[in-house]
Design an enzyme around this catalytic site. Structure first.
Site, PDB file in Angstrom:
ATOM      1  N   TRP A 234      -2.956   3.161  -5.740  1.00 42.84           N
ATOM      2  CA  TRP A 234      -4.376   4.214  -6.245  1.00 42.84           C
ATOM      3  C   TRP A 234      -3.953   4.992  -7.450  1.00 42.84           C
ATOM      4  O   TRP A 234      -4.826   5.894  -7.471  1.00 42.84           O
ATOM      5  CB  TRP A 234      -4.821   5.037  -4.933  1.00 42.84           C
ATOM      6  CG  TRP A 234      -4.386   4.360  -3.589  1.00 42.84           C
ATOM      7  CD1 TRP A 234      -4.604   3.175  -3.049  1.00 42.84           C
ATOM      8  CD2 TRP A 234      -3.737   5.157  -2.192  1.00 42.84           C
ATOM      9  NE1 TRP A 234      -4.208   3.026  -1.752  1.00 42.84           N
ATOM     10  CE2 TRP A 234      -3.639   4.198  -1.410  1.00 42.84           C
ATOM     11  CE3 TRP A 234      -3.422   6.409  -2.392  1.00 42.84           C
ATOM     12  CZ2 TRP A 234      -2.902   4.470  -0.072  1.00 42.84           C
ATOM     13  CZ3 TRP A 234      -2.721   6.711  -1.155  1.00 42.84           C
ATOM     14  CH2 TRP A 234      -2.594   5.925  -0.110  1.00 42.84           C
TER      15      TRP A 234
ATOM     16  N   GLU B 246      -1.646   6.827  -8.081  1.00 41.69           N
ATOM     17  CA  GLU B 246      -1.273   8.227  -8.008  1.00 41.69           C
ATOM     18  C   GLU B 246       0.034   8.330  -8.570  1.00 41.69           C
ATOM     19  O   GLU B 246       0.808   7.347  -9.059  1.00 41.69           O
ATOM     20  CB  GLU B 246      -0.799   8.448  -6.270  1.00 41.69           C
ATOM     21  CG  GLU B 246      -1.889   8.383  -5.461  1.00 41.69           C
ATOM     22  CD  GLU B 246      -2.875   9.634  -5.453  1.00 41.69           C
ATOM     23  OE1 GLU B 246      -1.937  10.646  -5.638  1.00 41.69           O
ATOM     24  OE2 GLU B 246      -3.771   9.541  -5.690  1.00 41.69           O
TER      25      GLU B 246
ATOM     26  N   ASP C 154      -9.912   3.644  -3.826  1.00 47.13           N
ATOM     27  CA  ASP C 154     -10.675   2.258  -3.456  1.00 47.13           C
ATOM     28  C   ASP C 154     -12.125   2.443  -3.770  1.00 47.13           C
ATOM     29  O   ASP C 154     -12.669   3.371  -3.774  1.00 47.13           O
ATOM     30  CB  ASP C 154     -10.909   2.540  -1.829  1.00 47.13           C
ATOM     31  CG  ASP C 154      -9.448   2.104  -0.871  1.00 47.13           C
ATOM     32  OD1 ASP C 154      -8.358   2.323  -1.660  1.00 47.13           O
ATOM     33  OD2 ASP C 154      -9.408   2.117  -0.020  1.00 47.13           O
TER      34      ASP C 154
ATOM     35  N   ASP D  64       0.819  -1.177   0.370  1.00 52.96           N
ATOM     36  CA  ASP D  64      -0.088  -0.145   0.021  1.00 52.96           C
ATOM     37  C   ASP D  64       1.026   1.505   0.108  1.00 52.96           C
ATOM     38  O   ASP D  64       2.122   1.181   0.033  1.00 52.96           O
ATOM     39  CB  ASP D  64      -1.053  -0.256   1.228  1.00 52.96           C
ATOM     40  CG  ASP D  64      -2.407   0.546   0.927  1.00 52.96           C
ATOM     41  OD1 ASP D  64      -2.619   1.284   0.235  1.00 52.96           O
ATOM     42  OD2 ASP D  64      -3.231   0.060   1.741  1.00 52.96           O
TER      43      ASP D  64
HETATM   44  C1  GLA Z   1      -5.811   1.380   1.207  1.00 47.20           C
HETATM   45  C2  GLA Z   1      -6.181   0.428   0.154  1.00 47.20           C
HETATM   46  C3  GLA Z   1      -7.191  -0.635   0.476  1.00 47.20           C
HETATM   47  C4  GLA Z   1      -6.947  -1.444   1.858  1.00 47.20           C
HETATM   48  C5  GLA Z   1      -6.866  -0.229   2.768  1.00 47.20           C
HETATM   49  C6  GLA Z   1      -6.300  -0.993   4.315  1.00 47.20           C
HETATM   50  O1  GLA Z   1      -7.339   2.143   1.220  1.00 47.20           O
HETATM   51  O2  GLA Z   1      -6.133   0.840  -1.136  1.00 47.20           O
HETATM   52  O3  GLA Z   1      -7.271  -1.607  -0.506  1.00 47.20           O
HETATM   53  O4  GLA Z   1      -5.847  -2.150   1.655  1.00 47.20           O
HETATM   54  O5  GLA Z   1      -5.644   0.573   2.465  1.00 47.20           O
HETATM   55  O6  GLA Z   1      -6.245  -0.045   5.217  1.00 47.20           O
END
Ligand code: GLA
Length: 388
Positions: A166, A168, A188, A131
């Site tokens: 994500w 970015e 997400d 992450d």
């Molecule tokens: C981020 C990730 C999610 C999940 C959460 C866990 O938001 O994008 O997919 O793994 O963290 O905290």
């Protein structure tokens, strides 16, 4: 070291704990999921990875700097859980983070990359989701993904590297070179039609940034959740979609080559959910050997056509085409496909024989054009064979 030279060849198929369970995870849940993978046909369909997301460790490392699994959630330890999963012929995934902390505030792997990679190998882990929270601002994400990739590739075990930043920092421009096998390209997902639609639309023009060994991950599936998540940070349960919307979601992710990580509680999945997740025709399209992204065809310009009505075409390795007619708008639409847009002019003398991948039946032979009517939030997915 890499023994499995095909690691990451195809989009990963599996299950991840986050969407439904967030912090509320434990070893019995993970074992139950492994059992269901076998007994309910997910394993036979190709789903392989069972991944524990965030919130599995204690809040502090031990005195040697090692990550410590929470003994209340995982009393038998991670190696025992890995053994259990491996005994079923499945693979085991875990989660960490580029930064000093994970998104939920547990220790991240920053400056512990090689130590943590070795630890994962000792636990017999096969997959790491990595992450992007709490990253020191002065260090580039690109460098930190390269770091963990190198650590994993030299930890003594094949570990699939799932980057999660994500979308970015223009991640698609540098992630393939870093060594990651898949990369999150979006924020997400939420269990709502709006979220599914926005994520899909955001990736429509990114087809050239996915492919074998480094797949564009549009986030875990919400199919079958029906609002049943404890991811309720805003204080109440949110979301839920109709069966048709879940079907369209699965079709988009399959056609666009995303890894398919189930996010619902498969222990109480209903028949519709299983029929969606276990659709062999869609899985074959997603897992096609050549791993090509899907190109978009816009319908003929008409006043009523908006950007949320389109076709996606994925060129398959056996000469077939997977064609999706997507109507993400709020009213029924006829979607007209002219075969010349596929590279099949009328003068070629060839037609297309169409197989409906959701109704599981042949639609017949069509020449020059095909114009299905698609209800709102729905889709038609056909496998097209070029025939005389
Ligand atoms: C981020 C990730 C999610 C999940 C959460 C866990 O938001 O994008 O997919 O793994 O963290 O905290």
């Amino acid at each position: 070291m890499t023994q499995d030279h095909l690691l990451g060849l195809k989009p990963a198929l599996g299950w991840n704990s986050w969407n439904t369970f967030t912090w509320d995870i434990n070893e019995q849940l993970i074992r139950d999921v492994a059992d269901r993978f076998v007994s309910e046909g997910y394993k036979d369909a190709g789903y392989t990875y069972i991944v524990i997301d965030d919130c599995w460790s204690l809040k502090e490392r031990d005195s040697d700097g090692n990550l410590v699994p929470d003994p209340e959630k995982f009393p038998s330890g991670m190696r025992a859980l890995a053994d259990y999963i491996h005994d079923k012929g499945l693979k085991f995934g875990m989660y960490s983070c580029v930064g000093t902390h994970t998104c939920a505030g547990y220790p991240g792997s920053f400056e512990h990359e090689f130590q943590d990679a070795k630890q994962l190998a000792e636990w017999h882990v096969d997959f790491l989701k990595y992450d992007y929270c709490f990253k020191p601002r002065q260090i580039s994400g690109e460098l930190l993904y390269k770091r963990m990739s190198l650590a994993l590739k030299n930890c003594g075990r094949d570990i699939l590297f799932s980057a999660c930043n994500w979308g970015e920092d223009n991640v698609y421009q540098w992630i393939r070179e870093s060594g990651a096998h898949m990369y999150r390209s979006t924020g997400d997902i939420q269990d709502s039609w709006e979220s599914i639609k926005n994520l899909a639309l955001s990736q429509l023009d990114k087809a050239c940034y996915t492919g074998s060994f480094c797949h564009n991950d549009m986030d875990m599936l919400v199919v079958g959740m029906y609002g049943g998540s404890n991811n309720n940070f805003i204080g109440h349960k949110i979301g839920g979609c109709t069966d048709n919307e879940y079907k369209t979601h699965f079709s988009l992710w399959s056609m666009m080559g995303s890894p398919l990580m189930i996010g619902c509680d498969i222990r109480d999945a209903n028949q519709v959910t299983k029929d969606i997740l276990l659709n062999q025709e869609l899985l074959k399209i997603n897992q096609d050997y050549e791993g090509r992204g899907a190109y978009r065809i816009k319908p003929e310009p008409q006043w009523f056509h908006t950007g949320d009505v389109f076709m996606l075409v994925k060129v398959l390795s056996d000469g077939d085409l997977a064609i999706g007619f997507f109507n993400l708008s709020d009213s029924q639409r006829e979607i007209s496909l002219q075969f010349w847009d596929l590279g099949l002019p009328y003068a070629s003398g060839f037609s297309l024989e169409l197989f409906d991948c959701w109704a599981h039946k042949n639609l017949g032979k069509f020449t020059e054009r095909f114009n299905p009517v698609v209800p709102e939030h729905d889709c038609l997915i056909v496998r097209a064979k070029v025939v005389k």
